[in-house]
Design a protein around this motif. Structure first.
Motif, PDB file in Angstrom:
ATOM      1  N   ASP A   1     -14.501  48.831 -16.060  1.00 50.72           N
ATOM      2  CA  ASP A   1     -13.730  49.996 -16.516  1.00 50.72           C
ATOM      3  C   ASP A   1     -12.616  49.558 -17.463  1.00 50.72           C
ATOM      4  O   ASP A   1     -12.402  50.159 -18.521  1.00 50.72           O
ATOM      5  CB  ASP A   1     -13.096  50.724 -15.324  1.00 50.72           C
ATOM      6  N   GLU A   2     -11.873  48.531 -17.061  1.00 46.86           N
ATOM      7  CA  GLU A   2     -10.783  48.048 -17.900  1.00 46.86           C
ATOM      8  C   GLU A   2     -11.317  47.468 -19.199  1.00 46.86           C
ATOM      9  O   GLU A   2     -10.738  47.683 -20.276  1.00 46.86           O
ATOM     10  CB  GLU A   2      -9.970  46.999 -17.143  1.00 46.86           C
ATOM     11  N   ALA A   3     -12.420  46.726 -19.136  1.00 47.07           N
ATOM     12  CA  ALA A   3     -13.009  46.168 -20.349  1.00 47.07           C
ATOM     13  C   ALA A   3     -13.364  47.274 -21.335  1.00 47.07           C
ATOM     14  O   ALA A   3     -13.058  47.187 -22.535  1.00 47.07           O
ATOM     15  CB  ALA A   3     -14.249  45.340 -19.999  1.00 47.07           C
ATOM     16  N   GLU A   4     -13.997  48.328 -20.858  1.00 50.25           N
ATOM     17  CA  GLU A   4     -14.373  49.434 -21.735  1.00 50.25           C
ATOM     18  C   GLU A   4     -13.141  50.093 -22.352  1.00 50.25           C
ATOM     19  O   GLU A   4     -13.122  50.415 -23.548  1.00 50.25           O
ATOM     20  CB  GLU A   4     -15.185  50.464 -20.947  1.00 50.25           C
TER      21      GLU A   4
ATOM     22  N   LEU B   1     -20.776  46.821 -24.812  1.00 51.18           N
ATOM     23  CA  LEU B   1     -19.504  46.347 -25.368  1.00 51.18           C
ATOM     24  C   LEU B   1     -19.685  45.153 -26.297  1.00 51.18           C
ATOM     25  O   LEU B   1     -18.883  44.935 -27.210  1.00 51.18           O
ATOM     26  CB  LEU B   1     -18.545  45.963 -24.241  1.00 51.18           C
ATOM     27  N   MET B   2     -20.738  44.370 -26.088  1.00 56.69           N
ATOM     28  CA  MET B   2     -20.952  43.164 -26.891  1.00 56.69           C
ATOM     29  C   MET B   2     -21.186  43.461 -28.357  1.00 56.69           C
ATOM     30  O   MET B   2     -21.023  42.586 -29.217  1.00 56.69           O
ATOM     31  CB  MET B   2     -22.120  42.357 -26.323  1.00 56.69           C
ATOM     32  N   ALA B   3     -21.566  44.692 -28.662  1.00 52.64           N
ATOM     33  CA  ALA B   3     -21.740  45.074 -30.057  1.00 52.64           C
ATOM     34  C   ALA B   3     -20.405  45.276 -30.762  1.00 52.64           C
ATOM     35  O   ALA B   3     -20.342  45.341 -31.993  1.00 52.64           O
ATOM     36  CB  ALA B   3     -22.573  46.355 -30.148  1.00 52.64           C
ATOM     37  N   ARG B   4     -19.304  45.361 -29.983  1.00 52.79           N
ATOM     38  CA  ARG B   4     -17.997  45.682 -30.565  1.00 52.79           C
ATOM     39  C   ARG B   4     -16.939  44.624 -30.300  1.00 52.79           C
ATOM     40  O   ARG B   4     -15.860  44.664 -30.898  1.00 52.79           O
ATOM     41  CB  ARG B   4     -17.518  47.016 -29.984  1.00 52.79           C
ATOM     42  N   ALA B   5     -17.223  43.682 -29.396  1.00 55.86           N
ATOM     43  CA  ALA B   5     -16.198  42.708 -29.033  1.00 55.86           C
ATOM     44  C   ALA B   5     -16.857  41.467 -28.440  1.00 55.86           C
ATOM     45  O   ALA B   5     -18.028  41.490 -28.041  1.00 55.86           O
ATOM     46  CB  ALA B   5     -15.231  43.305 -28.001  1.00 55.86           C
TER      47      ALA B   5
ATOM     48  N   ASP C   1     -25.927  47.760 -13.342  1.00 53.44           N
ATOM     49  CA  ASP C   1     -25.070  48.807 -13.905  1.00 53.44           C
ATOM     50  C   ASP C   1     -23.935  48.198 -14.713  1.00 53.44           C
ATOM     51  O   ASP C   1     -23.596  48.684 -15.804  1.00 53.44           O
ATOM     52  CB  ASP C   1     -24.524  49.700 -12.788  1.00 53.44           C
ATOM     53  N   ARG C   2     -23.341  47.122 -14.206  1.00 54.68           N
ATOM     54  CA  ARG C   2     -22.267  46.468 -14.944  1.00 54.68           C
ATOM     55  C   ARG C   2     -22.800  45.750 -16.183  1.00 54.68           C
ATOM     56  O   ARG C   2     -22.171  45.772 -17.249  1.00 54.68           O
ATOM     57  CB  ARG C   2     -21.533  45.491 -14.035  1.00 54.68           C
ATOM     58  N   TYR C   3     -23.949  45.107 -16.062  1.00 52.58           N
ATOM     59  CA  TYR C   3     -24.511  44.400 -17.209  1.00 52.58           C
ATOM     60  C   TYR C   3     -24.863  45.369 -18.340  1.00 52.58           C
ATOM     61  O   TYR C   3     -24.684  45.054 -19.521  1.00 52.58           O
ATOM     62  CB  TYR C   3     -25.750  43.609 -16.799  1.00 52.58           C
TER      63      TYR C   3
ATOM     64  N   VAL D   1     -12.413  40.042 -24.803  1.00 51.77           N
ATOM     65  CA  VAL D   1     -12.119  40.483 -23.441  1.00 51.77           C
ATOM     66  C   VAL D   1     -12.878  39.621 -22.443  1.00 51.77           C
ATOM     67  O   VAL D   1     -14.101  39.467 -22.544  1.00 51.77           O
ATOM     68  CB  VAL D   1     -12.499  41.966 -23.248  1.00 51.77           C
ATOM     69  N   ARG D   2     -12.132  39.078 -21.471  1.00 51.01           N
ATOM     70  CA  ARG D   2     -12.729  38.245 -20.432  1.00 51.01           C
ATOM     71  C   ARG D   2     -12.597  38.939 -19.084  1.00 51.01           C
ATOM     72  O   ARG D   2     -11.487  39.276 -18.658  1.00 51.01           O
ATOM     73  CB  ARG D   2     -12.033  36.885 -20.402  1.00 51.01           C
ATOM     74  N   VAL D   3     -13.719  39.146 -18.408  1.00 48.94           N
ATOM     75  CA  VAL D   3     -13.717  39.751 -17.081  1.00 48.94           C
ATOM     76  C   VAL D   3     -13.615  38.618 -16.065  1.00 48.94           C
ATOM     77  O   VAL D   3     -14.598  37.926 -15.788  1.00 48.94           O
ATOM     78  CB  VAL D   3     -14.977  40.601 -16.829  1.00 48.94           C
ATOM     79  N   ALA D   4     -12.429  38.420 -15.512  1.00 45.08           N
ATOM     80  CA  ALA D   4     -12.187  37.317 -14.572  1.00 45.08           C
ATOM     81  C   ALA D   4     -12.527  37.778 -13.163  1.00 45.08           C
ATOM     82  O   ALA D   4     -11.658  37.910 -12.293  1.00 45.08           O
ATOM     83  CB  ALA D   4     -10.739  36.839 -14.666  1.00 45.08           C
ATOM     84  N   TYR D   5     -13.800  37.995 -12.952  1.00 39.44           N
ATOM     85  CA  TYR D   5     -14.279  38.555 -11.687  1.00 39.44           C
ATOM     86  C   TYR D   5     -15.770  38.270 -11.620  1.00 39.44           C
ATOM     87  O   TYR D   5     -16.459  38.377 -12.648  1.00 39.44           O
ATOM     88  CB  TYR D   5     -14.022  40.062 -11.662  1.00 39.44           C
TER      89      TYR D   5
END
Length: 396
Positions: A67-70, A98-102, A90-92, A80-84
């Motif tokens: 959610d925060e990444a989006e 998002l990989m198309a934009r960042a 669903d998350r992938y 953006v790094r998801v430290a989790y």
């Protein structure tokens, strides 16, 4: 002109000058130690503050949830790094978009999750950037730093997976929040834990190097927590050095950080503004003063060195505590503040409270009022889902 006296209560207040001082101090520490500063944005969850961190020299941001990444990518952040440990189709699916934009990277720490993630991204013709999470003493997620066999097995699994690319190791020394041992001062405890976090991650990297799955020139080593960041010093081991730090709470600080020795009370940039709604004698010469800030405005977290559920202030400008006052209980909408002896507080008076744990205020109150003195100079809205409220053991 909007002033603090016109604000609704409860409200989250940011002292602009203290905020800027905190941002600059941490950026300077990162520069001195030759590491990138990748702040953990879950503390504030506001694009305006993230952009300010970038302007002062931060490299990318860290988040805890998709959610925060989006939300931050939508706001224009591009690294953006998801430290989790990121698990689940669903998350992938959402990270793939998002990989198309960042530039997006995330953590894994189990063979099952590594295989599933690799299969997902490979099936879509993509390769995701992954850091192997390492447990350097906290005991939560991550492969134990001294389990060389499992470290090598997981690293190879990522490296050999067609849908993944191993870019480094990541750890969080959450044990820094436990406080000092019986023979330590708070400062000595933080120096010890900061050294453990650094040295154990370096040892894990060397184990991978010896197995042929890591090279110092192409490997990120990421550490992070506000207490250890304040005492972090870098060093080299077999060509490896720590490459980035990920503190989050440093932007605001809080009562826990003061107790741990991370900062003085004067560095606390965030307060919660509350109003006196009722009061009554306690029958013992003191008073109960009831505030309109309860569990829905102040975190219920308590940690080393804290008393009650936040620190009420007598003079907010100087961060002077309110004498003999303890915020002893929280109901959903009420703060139960006990004051020994007499009190001058009257119905309708406003009280500022330094929270025990600043990272929970953003998802609770959803908006920050930025102050220069008593004047409101900006309003920042919180992004991301409110469900991301976490406990004191969060990576900050």
């Amino acid at each position: 002109m909007q002033t603090i006296e016109t604000l609704p209560t409860p409200a989250a207040l940011i002292d602009r000058q203290r905020l800027l001082r905190n941002l600059r101090d941490m950026q300077q520490r990162a520069a001195r130690e030759g590491v990138a500063l990748r702040p953990h944005a879950k503390t504030h969850k506001t694009p305006e503050l993230a952009r300010l961190q970038q302007e002062l020299g931060a490299t990318g941001i860290t988040v805890a949830t998709v959610d925060e990444a989006e939300a931050f990518v939508a706001a224009g952040l591009t690294d953006v790094r998801v430290a989790y440990p990121t698990v689940g189709t669903d998350r992938y699916e959402r990270l793939l978009a998002l990989m198309a934009r960042a530039r997006i990277s995330f953590c894994l720490d189990t063979p099952e999750a590594i295989r599933a993630a690799s299969d997902f991204f490979a099936a879509r013709g993509r390769q995701a950037e992954v850091l192997l999470e390492v447990d350097t003493g906290f005991g939560r997620t991550g492969v134990r730093w001294d389990d060389a066999r499992r470290l090598v097995d997981c690293a190879r699994l990522i490296q050999e997976g067609p849908g993944l690319r191993l870019i480094g190791l990541l750890t969080h020394a959450g044990q820094a929040y436990h406080g000092p041992g019986p023979e330590e001062s708070p400062a000595e405890a933080l120096r010890r834990v900061a050294a453990e976090e650094r040295d154990r991650l370096l040892a894990a990297a060397v184990a991978l190097q010896q197995a042929g799955v890591a090279h110092p020139d192409r490997f990120e080593l990421s550490v992070g927590s506000t207490p250890t960041a304040h005492y972090f010093t870098n060093r080299t081991e077999q060509g490896f050095r720590i490459t980035e730090i990920r503190p989050g709470n440093y932007v605001f600080h809080d009562v826990m950080q003061v107790a741990l020795g991370s900062c003085p009370l004067d560095a606390c940039a965030l307060t919660v503004l509350a109003r006196v709604v009722s009061r009554k004698p306690d029958g013992r010469g003191g008073w109960w003063v009831f505030l309109d800030a309860g569990k829905k405005a102040l975190a219920t977290d308590q940690g080393y060195g804290t008393q009650g559920y936040g620190l009420p202030l007598y003079r907010p400008a100087s961060r002077t505590p309110l004498p003999h006052a303890v915020l002893e209980r929280l109901s959903e909408e009420h703060g139960w503040m006990h004051v020994r002896g007499g009190t001058t507080l009257q119905i309708g008076d406003r009280v500022q409270i330094v929270p025990n744990h600043a990272c929970l205020i953003a998802p609770l109150l959803r908006r920050f009022y930025v102050l220069d003195g008593d004047e409101v100079v900006a309003e920042w809205s919180v992004v991301g889902a409110a469900s991301s409220v976490r406990s004191a053991s969060s990576t900050c």
